[in-house]
Design a protein around this motif. Sequence first.
Motif, PDB file in Angstrom:
ATOM      1  N   LYS A  14      52.586  -6.591  17.194  1.00 26.37           N
ATOM      2  CA  LYS A  14      53.473  -7.057  18.255  1.00 26.37           C
ATOM      3  C   LYS A  14      54.045  -8.435  17.925  1.00 26.37           C
ATOM      4  O   LYS A  14      55.103  -8.812  18.408  1.00 26.37           O
ATOM      5  N   TYR A  73      52.767  -1.389  13.585  1.00 24.50           N
ATOM      6  CA  TYR A  73      53.439  -2.681  13.633  1.00 24.50           C
ATOM      7  C   TYR A  73      52.653  -3.650  14.500  1.00 24.50           C
ATOM      8  O   TYR A  73      52.064  -3.261  15.510  1.00 24.50           O
ATOM      9  N   TYR A 122      52.971   0.239  17.995  1.00 25.73           N
ATOM     10  CA  TYR A 122      52.758  -1.195  18.200  1.00 25.73           C
ATOM     11  C   TYR A 122      51.272  -1.340  18.481  1.00 25.73           C
ATOM     12  O   TYR A 122      50.803  -0.962  19.550  1.00 25.73           O
TER      13      TYR A 122
END
Length: 231
Positions: free
Chosen positions: A104, A102, A211
């Motif tokens: 941030k 993912y 992340y």
Amino acid sequence: MTFSTSSSRVASTTQVPTTTTTTTTNTTPSFTLGLVRCKENDKILLINREQPPHLGKWFGIGGEIKDTSISPLDSLNIQINNQSGLDLNNFINRGILKWEIYSKEDNQDKSNNSKVSKYEEKIHKIFHKNLKNLNIPVSGSLYIFTSDISLKQYENYRTPLKYNEDMGILDWKSFDWCLNEFNYGIVDFLKFLLPIVFNSNENDLFIVKYYDLDLIETLYKPGDAIDVSTW
């Protein structure tokens, strides 16, 4: 070594965002990972990678499945032989690992004008540019296989060894060394896999979520690899 059979594990309490930076991914695994263990002395064969991803870190042996006309196991056997010189015929399918990366930026709270620093923004852009240049999807999956060898086979395979000049140095590492909380030289999700994977089966699903470079969550779901809709 006692192996855990826990069905779920979370690496941190960080909330996971609902979207990744891409919208679709092929549910068929595109990579393999082979873990070779000598159970008699709790040693595992790892390679210090000289190629991305995981450049400079200790990892299992494997790679991208380039020939889809052969089975994932046959692909792994070719990779194992090419990277280590080993010719093993006892690999067991231990399931599928799925990763999700993912951004941030995906989880910024726009309602309170949350912002990342210029440094973080620069690192983020470099990281995702490198993912694209290396053709590494922000979500994907790999087949996991394990092989147990005898103490005699272990003693006959002397390390450290650089079998393939392009791949990196091979060495036997103890499970305690791999799982040490202060060991930052090993690919992080191996610490999640190793206590479980030698007791898992081909229908099990492992999930790791990031992340950017930070591992934030790990999940073990026995049996969930059968139904790709649960991924």
